[in-house]
Design a protein around this motif. Structure first.
Motif, PDB file in Angstrom:
ATOM      1  N   TYR A   1     -89.418 -26.063 -89.889  1.00 43.40           N
ATOM      2  CA  TYR A   1     -90.270 -24.875 -89.970  1.00 43.40           C
ATOM      3  C   TYR A   1     -90.503 -24.288 -88.578  1.00 43.40           C
ATOM      4  O   TYR A   1     -90.406 -23.068 -88.374  1.00 43.40           O
ATOM      5  CB  TYR A   1     -91.615 -25.232 -90.612  1.00 43.40           C
ATOM      6  N   GLU A   2     -90.818 -25.137 -87.630  1.00 40.74           N
ATOM      7  CA  GLU A   2     -91.106 -24.667 -86.276  1.00 40.74           C
ATOM      8  C   GLU A   2     -89.884 -24.019 -85.637  1.00 40.74           C
ATOM      9  O   GLU A   2     -90.012 -23.027 -84.911  1.00 40.74           O
ATOM     10  CB  GLU A   2     -91.592 -25.839 -85.420  1.00 40.74           C
ATOM     11  N   ALA A   3     -88.701 -24.553 -85.919  1.00 38.32           N
ATOM     12  CA  ALA A   3     -87.476 -23.994 -85.354  1.00 38.32           C
ATOM     13  C   ALA A   3     -87.216 -22.587 -85.881  1.00 38.32           C
ATOM     14  O   ALA A   3     -86.902 -21.667 -85.116  1.00 38.32           O
ATOM     15  CB  ALA A   3     -86.292 -24.907 -85.665  1.00 38.32           C
ATOM     16  N   VAL A   4     -87.338 -22.404 -87.207  1.00 42.52           N
ATOM     17  CA  VAL A   4     -87.107 -21.078 -87.792  1.00 42.52           C
ATOM     18  C   VAL A   4     -88.164 -20.088 -87.308  1.00 42.52           C
ATOM     19  O   VAL A   4     -87.842 -18.974 -86.867  1.00 42.52           O
ATOM     20  CB  VAL A   4     -87.097 -21.159 -89.331  1.00 42.52           C
ATOM     21  N   LEU A   5     -89.428 -20.470 -87.369  1.00 41.61           N
ATOM     22  CA  LEU A   5     -90.502 -19.579 -86.943  1.00 41.61           C
ATOM     23  C   LEU A   5     -90.361 -19.219 -85.468  1.00 41.61           C
ATOM     24  O   LEU A   5     -90.526 -18.054 -85.075  1.00 41.61           O
ATOM     25  CB  LEU A   5     -91.862 -20.239 -87.189  1.00 41.61           C
ATOM     26  N   GLY A   6     -90.056 -20.218 -84.637  1.00 41.57           N
ATOM     27  CA  GLY A   6     -89.948 -19.967 -83.207  1.00 41.57           C
ATOM     28  C   GLY A   6     -88.794 -19.058 -82.852  1.00 41.57           C
ATOM     29  O   GLY A   6     -88.908 -18.189 -81.979  1.00 41.57           O
ATOM     30  N   TRP A   7     -87.678 -19.247 -83.541  1.00 41.38           N
ATOM     31  CA  TRP A   7     -86.503 -18.413 -83.265  1.00 41.38           C
ATOM     32  C   TRP A   7     -86.785 -16.953 -83.598  1.00 41.38           C
ATOM     33  O   TRP A   7     -86.479 -16.059 -82.803  1.00 41.38           O
ATOM     34  CB  TRP A   7     -85.314 -18.924 -84.063  1.00 41.38           C
ATOM     35  N   TRP A   8     -87.374 -16.686 -84.757  1.00 40.25           N
ATOM     36  CA  TRP A   8     -87.615 -15.278 -85.122  1.00 40.25           C
ATOM     37  C   TRP A   8     -88.719 -14.652 -84.269  1.00 40.25           C
ATOM     38  O   TRP A   8     -88.678 -13.460 -83.993  1.00 40.25           O
ATOM     39  CB  TRP A   8     -87.908 -15.157 -86.619  1.00 40.25           C
ATOM     40  N   LYS A   9     -89.640 -15.444 -83.802  1.00 40.62           N
ATOM     41  CA  LYS A   9     -90.683 -14.898 -82.934  1.00 40.62           C
ATOM     42  C   LYS A   9     -90.135 -14.549 -81.561  1.00 40.62           C
ATOM     43  O   LYS A   9     -90.367 -13.450 -81.045  1.00 40.62           O
ATOM     44  CB  LYS A   9     -91.833 -15.895 -82.802  1.00 40.62           C
ATOM     45  N   THR A  10     -89.407 -15.476 -80.939  1.00 44.55           N
ATOM     46  CA  THR A  10     -88.938 -15.258 -79.582  1.00 44.55           C
ATOM     47  C   THR A  10     -87.678 -14.402 -79.536  1.00 44.55           C
ATOM     48  O   THR A  10     -87.511 -13.599 -78.618  1.00 44.55           O
ATOM     49  CB  THR A  10     -88.662 -16.598 -78.883  1.00 44.55           C
ATOM     50  N   ARG A  11     -86.812 -14.555 -80.520  1.00 44.79           N
ATOM     51  CA  ARG A  11     -85.528 -13.850 -80.488  1.00 44.79           C
ATOM     52  C   ARG A  11     -85.626 -12.458 -81.084  1.00 44.79           C
ATOM     53  O   ARG A  11     -84.956 -11.518 -80.619  1.00 44.79           O
ATOM     54  CB  ARG A  11     -84.494 -14.670 -81.268  1.00 44.79           C
ATOM     55  N   HIS A  12     -86.459 -12.302 -82.115  1.00 45.47           N
ATOM     56  CA  HIS A  12     -86.487 -11.037 -82.843  1.00 45.47           C
ATOM     57  C   HIS A  12     -87.869 -10.385 -82.897  1.00 45.47           C
ATOM     58  O   HIS A  12     -88.026  -9.343 -83.540  1.00 45.47           O
ATOM     59  CB  HIS A  12     -85.960 -11.249 -84.262  1.00 45.47           C
ATOM     60  N   GLY A  13     -88.861 -11.002 -82.258  1.00 47.40           N
ATOM     61  CA  GLY A  13     -90.188 -10.400 -82.195  1.00 47.40           C
ATOM     62  C   GLY A  13     -90.895 -10.314 -83.525  1.00 47.40           C
ATOM     63  O   GLY A  13     -91.740  -9.436 -83.728  1.00 47.40           O
TER      64      GLY A  13
END
Length: 393
Positions: free
Chosen positions: A65-77
């Motif tokens: 969960y943290e990996a998916v959430l973190g990627w979309w937050k940092t990579r795609h805002g």
């Protein structure tokens, strides 16, 4: 770290759909499967987990969960909530499940063609009707025909729209205004949006994509989004994806459908691969995007110089080259068969994607540069022979 995208790996004999279905002298450049090794960070994570000899039933850890959430937050805002996420063992199985569970036999599912051919399979093999709203092709680019789109969304029998964002095969990135208009029309006509965003990390350097659910409250409330590391990190064989659904009632229906269809439980390596990709794969992906863009530019320049009969549609995402062959033929199926038979080059016929695809070929550029150059050489050889054969010479 330096990453090697130039070495040609031998993939024959690995049960590869791309290579083991091709003849021994054929060069397959059709299916969306890269010829690059996985990021070493992902390979390391898989090896480390494989060292433990028990590969039993697997749960989703917090790290996923943290990996998916973190990627979309940092990579795609885009900030998503943990409870929005469901696991599925592939975007295509998830799309088919949604079609089965959230529409009724005979109802219409709208797609914007030319578009990924498995959308048609997911719709029609489940007894639904594929409703095509053709993208308008003008001056070498595509845009949404909003008048046609609304007319077809207004049909009470149209209950679901599958959006391809970014778009396969054209490589278009839909901007925020376009997505907002699509979302508003779907809300107005009570049509649910299923957004396939698995190519979202393969934008050209300097470009980003807009997640459909991030556009507005209405888009979030009325949408299901499929995301995955499979395209960007070449992990299709791990069968790992996430389904993002902000609305709790809708999410519960999809969760039940995934469970009933047997596609909601992860394998050991599906979890490890996704977590490694989304937490450690950024530098590799950035290097890959640079390499792919150089491949694209080289191919476009080569076509201008050596094969001006074909026109490459400028793409903003994916690693696919959408080739306009209208000056050569209006039957891309015939042309693709000829190229495979006479030049040993296997490309996708644009007719598979319907719409105006009958005058297009799709070419996969995600390969070492030496292999790309061989593919372009075979393309010229095949087109020259095709034109000669069709002219009677």
């Amino acid at each position: 770290m330096q990453y090697d995208f130039d070495t040609e790996l031998q993939r024959r004999g690995t049960n590869s759909v791309k290579w083991d279905l091709a003849g021994p002298e054929e060069l397959p450049m059709w299916v969306a499967d890269m010829d690059f090794p996985a990021a070493p960070e992902i390979a390391e994570a898989i090896r480390r987990r494989a060292e433990h000899p028990v590969w039993g039933y697997t749960t989703l850890p917090d790290a996923w969960y943290e990996a998916v959430l973190g990627w979309w937050k940092t990579r795609h805002g885009f900030e998503m909530e943990r409870e929005w996420l469901l696991f599925a063992n592939g975007a295509v199985p998830a799309i088919s499940s949604v079609v089965r569970r959230l529409t009724q036999p005979g109802e219409g599912v709208l797609i914007q063609s030319p578009v990924y051919n498995h959308f048609f399979i997911s719709i029609e093999d489940n007894g639904r009707r594929a409703v095509e709203s053709l993208l308008q092709y003008e001056n070498g680019t595509y845009r949404v025909d909003f008048a046609d789109l609304e007319a077809k969304l207004a049909d009470p029998q149209t209950t679901l729209m599958i959006l391809c964002n970014p778009h396969n095969p054209t490589g278009m990135i839909w901007d925020r205004e376009t997505l907002a208009r699509v979302g508003a029309l779907c809300e107005k006509h009570r049509v649910l949006v299923l957004s396939d965003e698995i190519h979202c990390d393969l934008t050209v350097p300097g470009r980003s994509y807009v997640p459909f659910a991030s556009v507005s409250e209405a888009c979030a409330r009325n949408s299901i989004t499929c995301v995955a590391p499979s395209k960007a990190f070449n992990l299709a064989g791990l069968q790992t994806s996430a389904v993002v659904i902000p609305d709790p009632a809708l999410r519960n229906r999809v969760r039940q459908g995934l469970a009933n269809d047997g596609i909601g439980d992860p394998s050991v390596f599906a979890v490890e691969g996704a977590v490694a990709a989304f937490t450690r794969g950024g530098p590799w992906l950035d290097a890959l995007r640079d390499y792919l863009e150089e491949n694209r530019q080289r191919a476009a320049h080569w076509l201008e110089e050596e094969l001006p009969q074909l026109r490459a549609v400028p793409a903003q995402a994916t690693y696919l080259l959408w080739l306009d062959c209208g000056a050569v033929t209006h039957d891309s199926g015939d042309l693709s068969r000829f190229l495979r038979r006479e030049a040993g080059l296997w490309l996708s016929s644009g007719s598979e994607y319907r719409g105006n695809g009958g005058t297009f070929l799709r070419m996969n550029l995600a390969c070492p540069r030496s292999r790309l150059e061989e593919g372009l050489r075979r393309l010229k050889q095949g087109i020259t022979a095709y034109q000669a054969a069709r002219s009677g010479r």
